[in-house]
Design a protein around this motif. Sequence first.
Motif, short mmCIF file in Angstrom:
data_model
loop_
_atom_site.label_atom_id
_atom_site.label_comp_id
_atom_site.label_asym_id
_atom_site.label_seq_id
_atom_site.Cartn_x
_atom_site.Cartn_y
_atom_site.Cartn_z
N SER A 76 35.71 63.33 19.58
CA SER A 76 36.61 63.11 18.45
C SER A 76 37.70 62.09 18.74
O SER A 76 38.40 61.64 17.84
N SER A 77 37.87 61.72 20.02
CA SER A 77 38.84 60.68 20.35
C SER A 77 38.49 60.10 21.72
O SER A 77 37.76 60.71 22.50
N ALA A 78 39.03 58.92 21.99
CA ALA A 78 38.78 58.25 23.26
C ALA A 78 39.81 57.16 23.47
O ALA A 78 40.40 56.66 22.50
N GLU A 79 40.00 56.80 24.73
CA GLU A 79 40.78 55.60 25.06
C GLU A 79 39.84 54.42 24.85
O GLU A 79 38.85 54.28 25.58
N LEU A 80 40.12 53.59 23.88
CA LEU A 80 39.22 52.50 23.50
C LEU A 80 39.82 51.16 23.89
O LEU A 80 41.01 50.90 23.63
N TRP A 81 39.01 50.33 24.50
CA TRP A 81 39.35 48.94 24.78
C TRP A 81 38.66 48.06 23.76
O TRP A 81 37.51 48.32 23.38
N TRP A 82 39.34 47.00 23.31
CA TRP A 82 38.68 46.03 22.44
C TRP A 82 39.31 44.65 22.62
O TRP A 82 40.44 44.52 23.06
N ALA A 83 38.51 43.64 22.28
CA ALA A 83 38.95 42.25 22.37
C ALA A 83 38.22 41.43 21.32
O ALA A 83 37.08 41.73 20.98
N PRO A 84 38.87 40.38 20.82
CA PRO A 84 38.22 39.51 19.83
C PRO A 84 37.14 38.65 20.49
O PRO A 84 37.10 38.50 21.71
N THR A 85 36.28 38.09 19.65
CA THR A 85 35.20 37.23 20.14
C THR A 85 35.41 35.81 19.63
O THR A 85 36.30 35.55 18.82
N ARG A 86 34.52 34.93 20.05
CA ARG A 86 34.61 33.53 19.59
C ARG A 86 34.34 33.40 18.09
O ARG A 86 34.56 32.36 17.49
N TYR A 87 33.83 34.47 17.46
CA TYR A 87 33.54 34.46 16.03
C TYR A 87 34.75 34.83 15.19
O TYR A 87 34.64 34.94 13.98
N GLY A 88 35.87 35.04 15.83
CA GLY A 88 37.11 35.36 15.12
C GLY A 88 37.59 36.76 15.46
O GLY A 88 36.85 37.58 16.02
N PRO A 89 38.84 37.03 15.13
CA PRO A 89 39.45 38.31 15.53
C PRO A 89 38.83 39.53 14.85
O PRO A 89 38.99 40.64 15.34
N ALA A 90 38.13 39.35 13.74
CA ALA A 90 37.52 40.50 13.06
C ALA A 90 36.22 40.95 13.73
O ALA A 90 35.69 42.00 13.41
N TRP A 91 35.71 40.17 14.66
CA TRP A 91 34.49 40.53 15.39
C TRP A 91 34.90 40.87 16.80
O TRP A 91 35.47 40.05 17.52
N LEU A 92 34.60 42.10 17.20
CA LEU A 92 35.10 42.63 18.46
C LEU A 92 33.98 42.97 19.44
O LEU A 92 32.85 43.22 19.03
N VAL A 93 34.35 42.99 20.71
CA VAL A 93 33.62 43.77 21.70
C VAL A 93 34.52 44.97 21.94
O VAL A 93 35.74 44.86 21.89
N LEU A 94 33.91 46.12 22.14
CA LEU A 94 34.73 47.31 22.36
C LEU A 94 33.98 48.31 23.21
O LEU A 94 32.78 48.22 23.40
N GLY A 95 34.75 49.24 23.73
CA GLY A 95 34.14 50.29 24.53
C GLY A 95 35.17 51.06 25.32
O GLY A 95 36.38 50.87 25.18
N THR A 96 34.66 51.92 26.16
CA THR A 96 35.52 52.73 27.01
C THR A 96 35.33 52.30 28.46
O THR A 96 34.25 51.89 28.87
N ALA A 97 36.41 52.37 29.21
CA ALA A 97 36.40 52.02 30.63
C ALA A 97 37.69 52.58 31.25
O ALA A 97 38.65 52.88 30.53
N VAL A 98 37.70 52.68 32.56
CA VAL A 98 38.88 53.26 33.24
C VAL A 98 40.07 52.31 33.24
O VAL A 98 41.22 52.74 33.28
N ASP A 99 39.81 51.00 33.18
CA ASP A 99 40.89 50.02 33.14
C ASP A 99 40.35 48.71 32.56
O ASP A 99 39.15 48.59 32.30
N GLU A 100 41.24 47.74 32.36
CA GLU A 100 40.82 46.49 31.72
C GLU A 100 39.81 45.71 32.55
O GLU A 100 38.84 45.17 32.01
N SER A 101 39.98 45.67 33.86
CA SER A 101 39.01 44.91 34.67
C SER A 101 37.63 45.56 34.61
O SER A 101 36.61 44.85 34.56
N SER A 102 37.56 46.88 34.56
CA SER A 102 36.28 47.56 34.41
C SER A 102 35.67 47.27 33.04
O SER A 102 34.46 47.07 32.92
N PHE A 103 36.52 47.23 32.01
CA PHE A 103 36.04 46.90 30.67
C PHE A 103 35.39 45.52 30.67
O PHE A 103 34.26 45.35 30.19
#
Length: 138
Positions: A76-103
Amino acid sequence: MFRLFAAASGSAFLVRFRMPDFSSVNADSEDHAYGQAERITRDLLDALPSGCGPFTFIGALEGYPVGDILFEDTVSSAELWWAPTRYGPAWLVLGTAVDESSFWRLVNDDDDLNRLGAHGPATCQRVAIIGTLAAQTD
């Protein structure tokens, strides 16, 4: 499909569902599927308790995020990482990881996500997860 929204309260919601099937050679079929996706998203957000909205669309991933937890229907919840892509800020890569470098390592190791040309900085926030990846019915 994974769609990320911010609420006026500062909370974030990850709406997830299986994209309705469509024929990629039939524009009407594709338009109908995206119309269904909008309806599914709206219905899931409208089902939240009153006072959660209004919602601002942050971005979407039409694919597979990193982190198996996002595929569990009971989460029902998670620590989520996300970042924009070259297709613009509305298109993301996302997921869970222990820290940003792992993401970033997980994103770079995934051929499909890597092709999206994501760039930092990545954002991390606890998000409420709504919806299911089970097959949708009309």
